[in-house]
Design a protein around this motif. Structure first.
Motif, PDB file in Angstrom:
ATOM      1  N   GLU A  72      23.113  57.625 -23.938  1.00 18.16           N
ATOM      2  CA  GLU A  72      22.633  58.970 -24.259  1.00 18.16           C
ATOM      3  C   GLU A  72      22.698  59.238 -25.758  1.00 18.16           C
ATOM      4  N   VAL A  73      23.782  58.852 -26.397  1.00 13.62           N
ATOM      5  CA  VAL A  73      23.925  59.043 -27.843  1.00 13.62           C
ATOM      6  C   VAL A  73      22.882  58.209 -28.580  1.00 13.62           C
ATOM      7  N   GLN A  74      22.669  56.992 -28.114  1.00  7.21           N
ATOM      8  CA  GLN A  74      21.684  56.121 -28.746  1.00  7.21           C
ATOM      9  C   GLN A  74      20.284  56.729 -28.652  1.00  7.21           C
ATOM     10  N   SER A  75      19.948  57.251 -27.481  1.00  8.36           N
ATOM     11  CA  SER A  75      18.614  57.854 -27.336  1.00  8.36           C
ATOM     12  C   SER A  75      18.487  59.101 -28.210  1.00  8.36           C
ATOM     13  N   MET A  76      19.542  59.859 -28.356  1.00 12.14           N
ATOM     14  CA  MET A  76      19.515  61.041 -29.220  1.00 12.14           C
ATOM     15  C   MET A  76      19.293  60.634 -30.677  1.00 12.14           C
ATOM     16  N   LYS A  77      19.962  59.576 -31.118  1.00  9.78           N
ATOM     17  CA  LYS A  77      19.785  59.089 -32.480  1.00  9.78           C
ATOM     18  C   LYS A  77      18.336  58.659 -32.715  1.00  9.78           C
ATOM     19  N   GLU A  78      17.751  57.982 -31.713  1.00  3.89           N
ATOM     20  CA  GLU A  78      16.358  57.558 -31.845  1.00  3.89           C
ATOM     21  C   GLU A  78      15.425  58.761 -31.941  1.00  3.89           C
ATOM     22  N   LYS A  79      15.681  59.782 -31.159  1.00  5.20           N
ATOM     23  CA  LYS A  79      14.851  60.991 -31.204  1.00  5.20           C
ATOM     24  C   LYS A  79      14.966  61.678 -32.560  1.00  5.20           C
ATOM     25  N   ILE A  80      16.166  61.681 -33.120  1.00  3.10           N
ATOM     26  CA  ILE A  80      16.368  62.296 -34.437  1.00  3.10           C
ATOM     27  C   ILE A  80      15.578  61.531 -35.496  1.00  3.10           C
ATOM     28  N   LYS A  81      15.626  60.195 -35.433  1.00  2.00           N
ATOM     29  CA  LYS A  81      14.864  59.386 -36.388  1.00  2.00           C
ATOM     30  C   LYS A  81      13.371  59.652 -36.265  1.00  2.00           C
ATOM     31  N   GLU A  82      12.875  59.717 -35.028  1.00  2.00           N
ATOM     32  CA  GLU A  82      11.458  60.001 -34.820  1.00  2.00           C
ATOM     33  C   GLU A  82      11.102  61.371 -35.392  1.00  2.00           C
ATOM     34  N   TYR A  83      11.918  62.341 -35.165  1.00  2.00           N
ATOM     35  CA  TYR A  83      11.666  63.688 -35.664  1.00  2.00           C
ATOM     36  C   TYR A  83      11.664  63.714 -37.190  1.00  2.00           C
ATOM     37  N   GLU A  84      12.641  63.024 -37.792  1.00  2.00           N
ATOM     38  CA  GLU A  84      12.708  62.982 -39.260  1.00  2.00           C
ATOM     39  C   GLU A  84      11.485  62.274 -39.832  1.00  2.00           C
ATOM     40  N   ASN A  85      11.038  61.203 -39.173  1.00  2.00           N
ATOM     41  CA  ASN A  85       9.843  60.487 -39.638  1.00  2.00           C
ATOM     42  C   ASN A  85       8.608  61.390 -39.559  1.00  2.00           C
ATOM     43  N   LYS A  86       8.491  62.182 -38.507  1.00  2.00           N
ATOM     44  CA  LYS A  86       7.359  63.112 -38.391  1.00  2.00           C
ATOM     45  C   LYS A  86       7.433  64.180 -39.467  1.00  2.00           C
ATOM     46  N   GLU A  87       8.623  64.651 -39.768  1.00  2.00           N
ATOM     47  CA  GLU A  87       8.800  65.663 -40.820  1.00  2.00           C
ATOM     48  C   GLU A  87       8.343  65.111 -42.160  1.00  2.00           C
ATOM     49  N   VAL A  88       8.766  63.893 -42.455  1.00  2.00           N
ATOM     50  CA  VAL A  88       8.414  63.273 -43.736  1.00  2.00           C
ATOM     51  C   VAL A  88       6.909  63.070 -43.818  1.00  2.00           C
ATOM     52  N   SER A  89       6.298  62.579 -42.757  1.00  2.00           N
ATOM     53  CA  SER A  89       4.849  62.339 -42.793  1.00  2.00           C
ATOM     54  C   SER A  89       4.077  63.653 -42.912  1.00  2.00           C
ATOM     55  N   HIS A  90       4.547  64.730 -42.295  1.00  2.00           N
ATOM     56  CA  HIS A  90       3.883  66.016 -42.442  1.00  2.00           C
ATOM     57  C   HIS A  90       4.018  66.566 -43.861  1.00  2.00           C
ATOM     58  N   GLU A  91       5.157  66.360 -44.483  1.00  2.00           N
ATOM     59  CA  GLU A  91       5.352  66.814 -45.852  1.00  2.00           C
ATOM     60  C   GLU A  91       4.454  66.060 -46.813  1.00  2.00           C
ATOM     61  N   GLU A  92       4.308  64.754 -46.610  1.00  2.00           N
ATOM     62  CA  GLU A  92       3.441  63.949 -47.457  1.00  2.00           C
ATOM     63  C   GLU A  92       1.984  64.387 -47.331  1.00  2.00           C
ATOM     64  N   LYS A  93       1.551  64.672 -46.122  1.00  2.00           N
ATOM     65  CA  LYS A  93       0.170  65.113 -45.905  1.00  2.00           C
ATOM     66  C   LYS A  93      -0.055  66.486 -46.506  1.00  2.00           C
ATOM     67  N   GLY A  94       0.928  67.343 -46.447  1.00  2.00           N
ATOM     68  CA  GLY A  94       0.820  68.691 -47.002  1.00  2.00           C
ATOM     69  C   GLY A  94       0.748  68.696 -48.510  1.00  2.00           C
ATOM     70  N   SER A  95       1.365  67.754 -49.162  1.00  2.00           N
ATOM     71  CA  SER A  95       1.373  67.730 -50.624  1.00  2.00           C
ATOM     72  C   SER A  95       0.098  67.136 -51.197  1.00  2.00           C
ATOM     73  N   LEU A  96      -0.683  66.406 -50.411  1.00  2.00           N
ATOM     74  CA  LEU A  96      -1.915  65.793 -50.908  1.00  2.00           C
ATOM     75  C   LEU A  96      -2.950  66.792 -51.040  1.00  2.00           C
TER      76      LEU A  96
END
Length: 96
Positions: A72-96
């Protein structure tokens, strides 16, 4: 003693049948001692026959619990990484 009680009020158990047949207090005493010798323990039946068996089962349960929590902890960590990656990609697209 059975002359004082109305045994018709009770269920027809083995003891009541013996009380109805009994004619002396000595027989009643014998019935009481036989009753205490044959009665089983009250309550829920034991799940495990021995203490060692119970301890082994508890160890297995704890191990399974730890494994479930680890997954359960491992899956939560993976979800957090996925969420952070989506945040970063949205920020990059917004700045262009």
């Amino acid at each position: 003693m059975s002359q004082n009680l109305d045994l018709g009020e009770f269920k027809e158990t083995a003891i009541i049948k013996k009380l109805k047949k009994s004619k002396s207090n000595n027989n009643l005493k014998n019935i009481d001692t036989a009753k205490t010798e044959t009665t089983e323990k009250r309550g829920r039946k034991q799940k495990y026959a021995t203490v060692e068996e119970r301890n082994e089962a508890r160890k297995k349960q704890q191990k399974a619990y730890r494994e479930r929590k680890k997954k359960e902890v491992q899956s939560m960590k993976e979800k957090i990484k996925e969420y952070e990656n989506k945040e970063v990609s949205h920020e990059e697209k917004g700045s262009l």
